[in-house]
Design a protein around this motif. Structure first.
Motif: not given
Ligand SMILES: Cc1ncc(COP(=O)(O)O)c(C=O)c1O
Length: 427
Positions: A190-193, A220-223
């Motif tokens: 998800i982050i990568d997308a 959310v935090k990581e993105i």
């Protein structure tokens, strides 16, 4: 009892919840009023049926319909309804006097209470009517020029997608759409997308913390961290996560967040909040007229004209109710309710689940469909045969009934759901 292989008490023990017989069983709504509620520490020992029966007795829900669409909008406990009605009746004694001079004196204290449960500064919270209003304030309030890029997802909420599309049509900003493969147990994917859509022209990223269609929780935090490192502003739609999962707004490291309080917090219909990180307030134009639309006072987002001050002020009682349960205890209970029906449904041939069973990726919300069958037939069957009200979801790859229990939902309500699902696939 529907559950055969694993009875409910075993289930609760498996979930790490013993069920001590502490005497809260006889609680009536009156006995359970916030004033007489025992301290949380006393209730810690009653983490079982009796405690939750007490919670249930605070609600005035229909005994004839099992409402499993609490994700749409939640009923309010009697304490909140009573506060609302009381304030409404005061208001009717002399509206401009009671609403503007008396009730509104509670506004700053309410702001502080909201900031406390949100974990942020009081000066970062605006009180408004819903997530749509809060998010539209930010979407339309940010300075963006033709060619600036905004990243958003295909599973975001339509009201927000439409607001962004309006800016695209009117001002020529560019929307970059993220496609997710849901349900997902792969946060990195998800982050990568999202990261894959970053470019030098990206100015804003719009994230839905908990996807309303199937309950998926996004990282959310990581993105947000990756976005902030590139100077990209982060907007979070927390309509479904606030008052539901146990988090504080700063945990997400976002710049802007909005939620509706009539969902998981059980506040009056038409209540919401907008969070804006302090240093960002002056960067967002007020959506509705304000003497200082580019000022740094969060109250510029509250010039909403005349509205119900009674429902605003009753938010405080909903906060008391929420805190009395405790954010973590509430989230744990909601997870237990979901896993209770989903684990059993996973074993029923012909059903398909569209939500991960891992508690890290969803809380109360779960989606179930019947393979090879019309979704509308399942919807009607559940309602007509079992009195179950839930909502049919048909978007991208998700085709099923969204089941959202709330704190007043009992395991026997979910047994009825399981009977309905089982009967349907055999019919
Ligand atoms: C993810 C999400 N965002 C925003 C909203 C809008 O909420 P409201 O209609 O209370 O503004 C909803 C409503 O269900 C939602 O699910």
């Amino acid at each position: 009892m529907y559950i055969s292989g694993m009875n409910r008490r075993n289930f609760l023990h498996q979930m790490g919840l013993a069920v001590p017989a502490v005497g809260l069983a006889a609680m009536t709504p009156e006995a359970f009023s916030l004033k007489t509620c025992p301290e949380i520490s006393e209730l810690q020992t009653a983490e079982g049926d009796d405690f939750w029966n007490g919670i249930k007795s605070s609600f005035t829900v229909s005994p004839n319909i099992i409402n499993l669409n609490n994700g749409g909008v939640s009923p309010q406990p009697l304490q909140v309804q009573n506060a609302h009605i009381r304030f409404y009746q005061y208001s009717n004694e002399a509206p401009s006097y009671y609403m503007w001079r008396i009730l509104d004196q509670g506004r700053e204290s309410l702001r502080a209470q909201l900031a406390k449960i949100a974990g942020c500064d009081t000066e970062e919270i605006a009180i408004n009517r819903n997530a749509t209003e809060g998010l539209n304030s930010v979407i339309f309030g940010l300075n963006l020029a033709k060619g600036d890029e905004v990243i958003l997802g295909k599973y975001d909420y339509p009201n927000m997608m439409n607001a962004w599309k309006q800016r695209e049509k009117r001002e020529g900003i560019i929307l970059k759409w993220v496609e997710l493969d849901l349900p997902s147990e792969n946060p990195q994917a998800i982050i990568d997308a999202y990261i894959a859509q970053f470019s030098d022209r990206t100015k804003v990223i719009h994230l839905t913390h908990m996807i309303n269609w199937n309950g998926q929780i996004l990282p959310v935090k990581e993105i947000a961290r990756k976005a902030k490192a590139r100077g990209i502003e982060v907007i979070v739609d927390a309509a479904h996560s606030f008052g539901h999962i146990d988090f504080k707004i700063p945990d997400l490291e976002c710049d802007y967040l909005a939620t509706s309080l009539h969902k998981w917090l059980c506040a009056p219909f038409g209540s919401g909040l907008l969070y804006v990180r302090k240093e960002k307030i002056s960067k967002v134009w007020a959506l509705l007229s304000s003497p200082e639309p580019d000022g740094s006072d969060i109250r510029k987002f509250e010039s909403l004209g005349t509205r119900s001050f009674a429902s605003e002020m009753a938010i405080g009682t909903a906060i008391d109710f929420h805190e009395m349960i405790g954010a973590k205890r509430k989230a744990d209970r909601l997870t237990d309710l979901r896993l209770y029906w989903m684990r059993e449904a996973a074993g029923i041939k012909g059903l398909k689940l569209y939500t991960s069973m891992n508690p890290d990726y969803s809380c109360a919300i779960g989606v179930v469909g019947a393979e090879g069958r019309e979704l509308s037939d399942l919807d009607q069957f559940l309602f007509n045969k079992k009195g179950i009200h839930a909502v049919a979801i048909n978007i991208e790859k998700i085709t099923g009934m969204r089941i959202t229990p709330h704190v007043y939902t009992s395991f026997s309500d979910l047994d009825r759901l399981l009977e309905g699902l089982s009967d349907f696939v055999r019919s």
